[in-house]
Design an enzyme around this catalytic site. Structure first.
Site, PDB file in Angstrom:
ATOM      1  CG  ASP A 146      37.832  -8.066  30.441  1.00 15.52           C
ATOM      2  OD1 ASP A 146      38.790  -7.276  30.433  1.00 15.52           O
ATOM      3  OD2 ASP A 146      36.645  -7.695  30.375  1.00 15.52           O
ATOM      4  CG  HIS A 147      37.119  -6.781  34.349  1.00 18.84           C
ATOM      5  ND1 HIS A 147      37.445  -5.592  34.940  1.00 18.84           N
ATOM      6  CD2 HIS A 147      36.467  -6.460  33.210  1.00 18.84           C
ATOM      7  CE1 HIS A 147      37.006  -4.597  34.185  1.00 18.84           C
ATOM      8  NE2 HIS A 147      36.420  -5.086  33.117  1.00 18.84           N
ATOM      9  CG  HIS A 157      32.067  -2.174  32.496  1.00 22.43           C
ATOM     10  ND1 HIS A 157      32.818  -1.816  33.567  1.00 22.43           N
ATOM     11  CD2 HIS A 157      32.926  -2.783  31.642  1.00 22.43           C
ATOM     12  CE1 HIS A 157      34.081  -2.187  33.388  1.00 22.43           C
ATOM     13  NE2 HIS A 157      34.170  -2.772  32.220  1.00 22.43           N
ATOM     14  N   GLY A 158      28.252  -1.667  30.150  1.00 20.76           N
ATOM     15  CA  GLY A 158      26.858  -2.118  30.046  1.00 20.76           C
ATOM     16  C   GLY A 158      25.862  -1.085  29.538  1.00 20.76           C
ATOM     17  CG  HIS A 217      37.485  -1.998  30.303  1.00 17.56           C
ATOM     18  ND1 HIS A 217      37.334  -3.247  30.834  1.00 17.56           N
ATOM     19  CD2 HIS A 217      38.788  -1.878  29.986  1.00 17.56           C
ATOM     20  CE1 HIS A 217      38.509  -3.863  30.842  1.00 17.56           C
ATOM     21  NE2 HIS A 217      39.411  -3.048  30.337  1.00 17.56           N
ATOM     22  N   GLY A 218      33.796  -0.625  28.383  1.00 13.13           N
ATOM     23  CA  GLY A 218      32.478  -0.020  28.156  1.00 13.13           C
ATOM     24  C   GLY A 218      32.314   0.443  26.714  1.00 13.13           C
ATOM     25  CG  ASN A 239      37.863  -4.569  26.720  1.00 11.88           C
ATOM     26  OD1 ASN A 239      38.722  -4.661  25.858  1.00 11.88           O
ATOM     27  ND2 ASN A 239      38.065  -4.943  27.969  1.00 11.88           N
ATOM     28  CB  VAL A 240      32.618  -4.477  22.195  1.00 14.47           C
ATOM     29  CG1 VAL A 240      31.131  -4.459  21.861  1.00 14.47           C
ATOM     30  CG2 VAL A 240      33.318  -3.261  21.598  1.00 14.47           C
TER      31      VAL A 240
HETATM   32  P1  13P Z   1      30.380  -3.114  27.413  1.00 13.87           P
HETATM   33  O1  13P Z   1      29.679  -4.359  27.848  1.00 13.87           O
HETATM   34  O2  13P Z   1      29.778  -1.884  27.989  1.00 13.87           O
HETATM   35  O3  13P Z   1      30.549  -3.023  25.940  1.00 13.87           O
HETATM   36  O4  13P Z   1      31.850  -3.184  28.065  1.00 13.87           O
HETATM   37  C1  13P Z   1      32.626  -4.351  27.915  1.00 13.87           C
HETATM   38  C2  13P Z   1      33.869  -4.275  28.707  1.00 13.87           C
HETATM   39  O5  13P Z   1      34.388  -3.231  28.982  1.00 13.87           O
HETATM   40  C3  13P Z   1      34.467  -5.534  29.165  1.00 13.87           C
HETATM   41  O6  13P Z   1      35.619  -5.363  29.900  1.00 13.87           O
END
Ligand code: 13P
Length: 277
Positions: free
Chosen positions: A74-75, A172-173, A200-201, A222-223
């Site tokens: 990821d990323h 995210h987060g 994402h997020g 994505n979690v």
């Molecule tokens: P969260 O941590 O907000 O669930 O997002 C995860 C994410 O997008 C990882 O790429």
């Protein structure tokens, strides 16, 4: 995996798995729910675990699983990490050039696609920027950081990517706060592109918004944050004075189970449960 999800109207969860126990949480949940799943790890996680150690156990877990499991970087922000991960057996990578101007993002993403497709590895890339929640940061996402639908079409056509991560309001987060999604934007992006879309997020997306997003072409969500919290809560609970647990494996198994339960809940929410046929 994502094209099947798109045809059948569900999203595959990409779940952050920073260590052995979290890899097991995701695989156990996937097998228990008969769901496909994506194991996510990023540069920071690999710095912690060590790429070769991590790849060895995550790859083995994916191979031994009775349901489809993908090991996904990821990323990634440079081609070097992408090629190292591919060499170690990752079957999917995300290149995140979203901090660069469009033309640079296209150029760098194309290089990643060339390297990855040459060895049968799929590529997700990001256009627009999904922000990260911080203390006191508002949940509202600025228009300027969201994905422009016309640029998305050009980005997909010129890079040859397999999946597109879009910025349509998610953050995210987020935890116990919810993002507001721009569904008109998501629909336009879906209409103008023909690749699976990724959000994402995922922790901060309200349940009804998940279902609407899937209807509009989102095939992977994505979690991370929800798993981080569950795992840490599991550890804290098991280490509490009255828990009676003082064995390392008992403590880690409690955290593993907390995380597994969160993953199972997300698989049902994303409607991927029962789809691992
Ligand atoms: P969260 O941590 O907000 O669930 O997002 C995860 C994410 O997008 C990882 O790429």
């Amino acid at each position: 995996m994502l094209r099947k999800a798109r045809c059948e109207g569900y999203a595959v969860g990409g779940f952050y798995a920073w260590n052995l126990e979290l890899v097991q949480s995701v695989v156990n949940a996937a097998e228990g729910e008969c769901s496909p799943a994506v194991l996510l790890i990023n540069q920071t996680g690999l710095n912690y675990a060590g790429l070769e150690y991590y790849a060895a156990f995550a790859k083995k877990a994916a191979e031994k699983a009775t349901v489809p499991i993908v090991l996904h970087l990821d990323h990634a922000q440079n081609l070097e990490l992408v090629t190292q991960c591919i060499r170690c057996g990752f079957s999917s990578v995300m290149f995140d050039g979203s901090a660069f101007p469009l033309e640079t993002n296209i150029e760098l993403t194309r290089k990643v696609v060339e390297a990855a497709h040459g060895v049968g590895v799929s590529v997700e890339a990001e256009l627009g920027r999904v922000p990260r929640a911080g203390n006191g940061l508002p949940v509202e996402v600025s228009e300027a950081s969201m994905t422009d639908p016309d640029e998305a079409r050009r980005f997909v056509d010129t890079t040859g990517i397999d999946a597109l991560a879009v910025s349509v309001g998610t953050v995210h987060g987020l935890y116990k706060r919810y993002a507001r999604l721009d569904f008109n934007r998501l629909k336009r992006i879906g209409d103008l592109t023909d690749v699976p879309l990724v959000l994402h997020g995922g922790t901060g997306i309200p349940d009804d918004a998940v279902h609407k997003a899937v209807e509009l072409g989102v095939c992977k969500i994505n979690v991370g944050e929800a798993l981080r919290r569950a795992y840490l809560n599991g550890l804290k609970g098991a280490l509490g004075n009255n828990s009676g647990k003082n064995d390392v494996m008992d403590v880690l198994a409690s955290a593993r189970l907390e995380a597994e339960n969160v993953v199972r809940g997300k698989m049902r929410l994303f409607r991927s449960a029962g789809k691992a046929d």
